[in-house]
Design a protein around this motif. Structure first.
Motif, PDB file in Angstrom:
ATOM      1  N   GLU A 254     -10.653  14.308   4.325  1.00 52.66           N
ATOM      2  CA  GLU A 254      -8.743  15.742   3.535  1.00 52.66           C
ATOM      3  C   GLU A 254      -7.971  14.517   3.444  1.00 52.66           C
ATOM      4  O   GLU A 254      -7.030  14.729   3.186  1.00 52.66           O
ATOM      5  CB  GLU A 254      -9.409  16.288   2.955  1.00 52.66           C
ATOM      6  N   ARG A 255      -7.957  13.945   5.005  1.00 50.62           N
ATOM      7  CA  ARG A 255      -6.539  13.424   5.691  1.00 50.62           C
ATOM      8  C   ARG A 255      -6.358  11.851   5.357  1.00 50.62           C
ATOM      9  O   ARG A 255      -6.083  11.698   6.118  1.00 50.62           O
ATOM     10  CB  ARG A 255      -6.984  13.373   7.634  1.00 50.62           C
ATOM     11  N   PHE A 256      -7.665  11.316   4.780  1.00 50.26           N
ATOM     12  CA  PHE A 256      -7.268  10.055   3.823  1.00 50.26           C
ATOM     13  C   PHE A 256      -7.489  10.121   2.183  1.00 50.26           C
ATOM     14  O   PHE A 256      -7.180   8.918   2.001  1.00 50.26           O
ATOM     15  CB  PHE A 256      -7.359   9.027   4.688  1.00 50.26           C
ATOM     16  N   LEU A 257      -7.677  10.989   1.931  1.00 56.61           N
ATOM     17  CA  LEU A 257      -7.985  10.285   0.923  1.00 56.61           C
ATOM     18  C   LEU A 257      -7.495  11.594  -0.431  1.00 56.61           C
ATOM     19  O   LEU A 257      -7.762  11.300  -1.777  1.00 56.61           O
ATOM     20  CB  LEU A 257      -9.908  11.037   0.616  1.00 56.61           C
ATOM     21  N   VAL A 316      -6.804  10.329  13.596  1.00 57.33           N
ATOM     22  CA  VAL A 316      -7.187   9.805  12.486  1.00 57.33           C
ATOM     23  C   VAL A 316      -6.353  10.386  11.219  1.00 57.33           C
ATOM     24  O   VAL A 316      -6.047   9.925   9.776  1.00 57.33           O
ATOM     25  CB  VAL A 316      -8.805  10.803  12.319  1.00 57.33           C
ATOM     26  N   LYS A 317      -6.102  11.824  11.980  1.00 59.16           N
ATOM     27  CA  LYS A 317      -5.397  12.211  10.819  1.00 59.16           C
ATOM     28  C   LYS A 317      -3.447  11.438  11.035  1.00 59.16           C
ATOM     29  O   LYS A 317      -3.101  11.102   9.658  1.00 59.16           O
ATOM     30  CB  LYS A 317      -4.411  14.222  11.100  1.00 59.16           C
ATOM     31  N   ASP A 318      -3.219  10.749  11.855  1.00 60.14           N
ATOM     32  CA  ASP A 318      -1.842  10.133  11.728  1.00 60.14           C
ATOM     33  C   ASP A 318      -2.116   8.653  11.522  1.00 60.14           C
ATOM     34  O   ASP A 318      -1.088   8.234   9.724  1.00 60.14           O
ATOM     35  CB  ASP A 318      -1.183   9.665  13.269  1.00 60.14           C
ATOM     36  N   LEU A 322      -0.680   8.115   6.973  1.00 60.52           N
ATOM     37  CA  LEU A 322       0.841   6.575   6.839  1.00 60.52           C
ATOM     38  C   LEU A 322      -0.607   5.942   5.222  1.00 60.52           C
ATOM     39  O   LEU A 322       0.261   5.480   4.553  1.00 60.52           O
ATOM     40  CB  LEU A 322      -0.113   6.150   7.818  1.00 60.52           C
ATOM     41  N   PHE A 323      -1.529   5.993   5.649  1.00 57.33           N
ATOM     42  CA  PHE A 323      -2.234   5.411   4.987  1.00 57.33           C
ATOM     43  C   PHE A 323      -2.447   6.415   2.783  1.00 57.33           C
ATOM     44  O   PHE A 323      -2.091   4.956   1.631  1.00 57.33           O
ATOM     45  CB  PHE A 323      -4.292   5.326   5.040  1.00 57.33           C
ATOM     46  N   SER A 360       4.309  15.696   2.278  1.00 56.45           N
ATOM     47  CA  SER A 360       3.779  17.347   2.457  1.00 56.45           C
ATOM     48  C   SER A 360       2.133  16.488   3.146  1.00 56.45           C
ATOM     49  O   SER A 360       1.997  16.911   4.405  1.00 56.45           O
ATOM     50  CB  SER A 360       3.421  17.485   1.274  1.00 56.45           C
ATOM     51  N   PHE A 361       2.220  15.381   3.022  1.00 58.97           N
ATOM     52  CA  PHE A 361       0.535  14.940   3.390  1.00 58.97           C
ATOM     53  C   PHE A 361       0.983  14.515   5.327  1.00 58.97           C
ATOM     54  O   PHE A 361       0.153  14.842   6.451  1.00 58.97           O
ATOM     55  CB  PHE A 361       0.474  13.136   3.380  1.00 58.97           C
TER      56      PHE A 361
END
Lengths: 382, 352
Positions: A254-257, A316-318, A322-323, A360-361
């Motif tokens: 959920e941190r990149f999708l 991973v979250k950082d 960005l992605f 918000s991400f």
């Protein structure tokens, strides 16, 4: 350099059979679910969907059977999670509980708490929210002011929590607050399991976000009585308990999708014909996605082995934020089609929603600046 | 076995690859003594099978040596020799010994002459050609792919170099191949480029780790305004960004190495080469920003590593080449959705 070490996910962690089962389930359950709803990603709420998912054994997958779980690996849970996100399924009703509250209760809760709560999480029946931020405590969690004072038979809680996602529908809150004074900024904190439906003197009021939607709430505790059994884990250990939740909270797909619905819309249109420059941009996006996914699966592998990869999770979250934040920019650079809220077509609608969601991400779940501070310390800056 | 080779390689390179040695190599001198030590340790044979005289270490593991060599800025064709020996062994040719290098061979023309084969054409920017004994490449004869082992002595070299001063020579080929210099090996088109891109990705991942280490150390040591510059949030944010890019590079390169010999190899290499090449930009720029003027001098180590990653990202396909290939595959894939393409193209647990 331990921070940058991400061991490969264990062999055989693709779980193709499970993946195909989940895809078949989603194709049926989400038939006709429009792209603009899928764009809400894991913010979509449906108790009915969460219950159906649980009936298939896909909620509380890693929990012990004794508590209603299925004793499957973190990598199997990963496959289900990423398939749900890629499809834009409405998962928030069980997401927080399945991801971190359930594991926290299993790790720190009393036997009574585990028996009472965890099986209902695994059944997809309970929605959890996280009572962490306050008006004067955002990134600086140690500035928490909400206090629980010990009284006969329990605690009296006073204070205000903000940005509490889905508190207005949630069954339980994991409340983080002060239970004592301490010279140590991180001492004297505790966590409580708060029954939001069965506790008096809690007022919940909406905070409407810039999309015009009601996800956030302000939750006020006014001399709220919590019985002793509501204490979760050790009194005064709240800080370290919260820190051990973070690897679960920060490393998942959920941190990149979160912008994935827009990616699918964009690629659907480019499949009708793309220039070499457009192909190259989609290639770059694919490379980033393939690598992020491998990093995130690596963390799932480490979690499965009982490690605490909180630094890798911060990375991973950082990178993930960005992605996913870059996707609207990329879409706008490849196609000359304006965003239209509600949409004249699904691309316009999904672009509009995603453009307004992405700020918000890099705030939720730890701001970019906080994450980078954690990573920098992990590098050994003295 | 694998970790023994890694430990040995790490020790050997740490002890014998110095700033002075990299300087001397950039000035045009081949570090013969270092090569003798590498050969003595057998590092260059790690990937070749045991029956061919190699160590038979699985490719994904042996390729880890390339990352270590990249981290030390080894000014020799170690990665190239590893790949060349593995290819020669795969084609059933005897391993010739010595330093080998690799080149993309699409530009070569093969013609039958009597009982033998004649090769002609020009290979461009061949890594370390003038320091190598042989160039190993793939070319096509009557539609079938062949491994060639070209003696450098029989070629005409035009010297050139990369940004780091390492030899990248053009080689004009016009020679009859001996029986031990050509053998058929069924390989898809683009294999040499993919293998080259794979080793450059791994080397970049290693060099980026060194660049990050140097930067962390410098930020801890350098005092300005009364405190180490690493105490400033601006510098911490840079270093954290570098750590993320460096971690992503290693994951990308190792994912490609793990997919060696599987159907997902070409796509994994495309992702790895483009991702590490992009990271080389970000990490290199931030490292120089953190180091200030000292990092811009010849006497300080940083430039050997930043110049290497800035060269390697251009070799065996640039980011633009590989992202175009990957994007084209994504947009034309038969899978129902982009998501299915992504899950299918990521190494299927092929972690050796």
């Amino acid at each position: 350099m331990t921070v940058t070490a991400f061991p490969p996910p264990p062999p055989g962690s693709d779980h193709d059979g499970l993946r195909q089962e989940v895809r078949a389930f989603l194709a049926e359950e989400l038939a006709g679910f429009p792209p603009e709803k899928r764009a809400e990603s894991w913010n979509g709420f449906s108790r009915d969907f969460s219950r159906k998912l649980a009936q298939r054994g896909w909620v509380g997958m890693t929990f012990p059977k004794e508590y209603g779980g299925h004793e499957r690996s973190a990598l199997e849970r990963y496959v289900v999670s990423e398939e749900l996100l890629a499809a834009g399924a409405p998962v928030i009703s069980h997401w927080i509980a399945d991801r971190q509250s359930g594991p926290l209760i299993l790790a720190k809760g009393t036997e009574e708490q585990k028996r009472r709560i965890v099986p209902r999480i695994a059944a997809g029946e309970l929605c959890f929210c996280i009572g962490m931020s306050e008006p004067d405590s955002g990134s600086d969690l140690a500035a928490t002011r909400t206090v629980a004072t010990e009284v006969e038979g329990g605690f009296r809680v006073n204070g205000t929590k903000v940005w509490t996602t889905y508190a207005h529908v949630a069954d339980y809150m994991i409340l983080f607050c002060r239970t004592g004074k301490s010279d140590d900024r991180h001492g004297g904190m505790s966590q409580f399991l708060v029954d939001l439906k069965g506790t008096g003197n809690i007022s919940i009021s909406p905070i409407i976000d810039l999309l015009g939607e009601h996800h956030f709430n302000q939750v006020t505790f006014d001399n709220t009585f919590l019985p002793t059994e509501a204490l979760l884990g050790q009194k005064g250990e709240g800080w370290s308990q919260v820190m051990s939740e973070l690897a679960f909270e920060r490393s998942g797909p959920e941190r990149f999708l979160s912008s994935f619905a827009l990616i699918e819309e964009l690629i659907r249109l480019l499949r009708e014909g793309a220039t070499e420059a457009q192909e190259a941009e989609i290639g770059r996006l694919s490379a980033h996605l393939m690598v992020l996914r491998q990093m995130s699966r690596s963390v799932a592998g480490m979690l499965n082995e009982g490690k605490n990869p909180s630094l890798q999770a911060a990375i991973v979250k950082d990178l993930g934020a960005l992605f996913e934040q870059d996707v609207p920019r990329l879409a706008r650079s490849l196609l000359s089609r304006p965003a239209v809220p509600g949409g004249r077509d699904s691309y316009a609608a999904v672009l509009a929603y995603t453009e307004l969601a992405v700020p918000s991400f890099s705030l939720r779940g730890g701001t970019r600046e906080i994450l980078r501070g954690i990573i920098a310390r992990g590098l050994g800056l003295r | 076995m694998e970790s023994m080779i890694f430990d040995m390689a790490e020790r050997l390179l740490r002890d014998h690859v110095s700033h002075a040695l990299r300087e001397d190599a950039a000035a045009g001198n081949c570090p013969e003594a270092l090569w003798a030590r590498i050969e003595e340790a057998g590092l260059h044979l790690a990937m070749a099978p045991e029956e061919a005289g190699g160590f038979g270490v699985p490719a994904a593991e042996a390729l880890g040596l390339v990352r270590i060599a990249g981290a030390h800025g080894v000014p020799l064709p170690l990665a190239e020799t590893l790949i060349a020996n593995a290819l020669l062994a795969q084609a059933g040719l005897a391993l010739p010994g010595g330093r080998l290098t690799i080149a993309e061979g699409e530009a070569l023309r093969l013609d039958r002459r009597g009982a033998g084969v004649h090769a002609s054409g020009t290979l461009t920017m061949v890594p370390f050609a003038r320091w190598a004994d042989r160039i190993v490449t793939l070319a096509s004869l009557d539609g079938a792919s062949q491994v060639l082992s070209l003696p450098v002595k029989g070629l005409t070299l035009t010297p050139a170099q990369d940004l780091a001063g390492m030899p990248r020579d053009d080689a004009a080929v016009d020679l009859d191949l001996g029986a031990a210099e050509i053998a058929p090996l069924d390989m898809p088109a683009g294999t040499m480029r993919a293998l080259g891109a794979l080793v450059r990705s791994l080397a970049m991942a290693g060099a980026l780790e060194t660049i990050l280490d140097l930067s962390v150390q410098y930020a801890n040591d350098r005092v300005q305004f009364g405190r180490p510059i690493g105490k400033f949030q601006a510098i911490q944010q840079y270093l954290a960004t570098m750590a993320g890019e460096t971690a992503a590079s290693r994951v990308a390169a190792e994912m490609a190495a793990a997919s060696h010999g599987t159907p997902s190899f070409a796509l994994a290499v495309a992702a790895a080469k483009s991702r590490t090449g992009e990271a080389a930009q970000t990490v290199g720029a931030l490292a120089h920003q953190i180091h200030g003027a000292i990092g811009y001098t010849q006497e300080y180590a940083l430039h050997h590593f930043t110049k290497r990653v800035w060269s390697w990202r251009d070799e065996f396909g640039t980011e633009r080449d590989w992202t175009r290939d990957l994007g084209r595959a994504a947009l034309s894939s038969p899978q129902a959705t982009f998501w299915h393409f992504i899950t299918d193209s990521t190494a299927r647990g092929a972690t050796a």
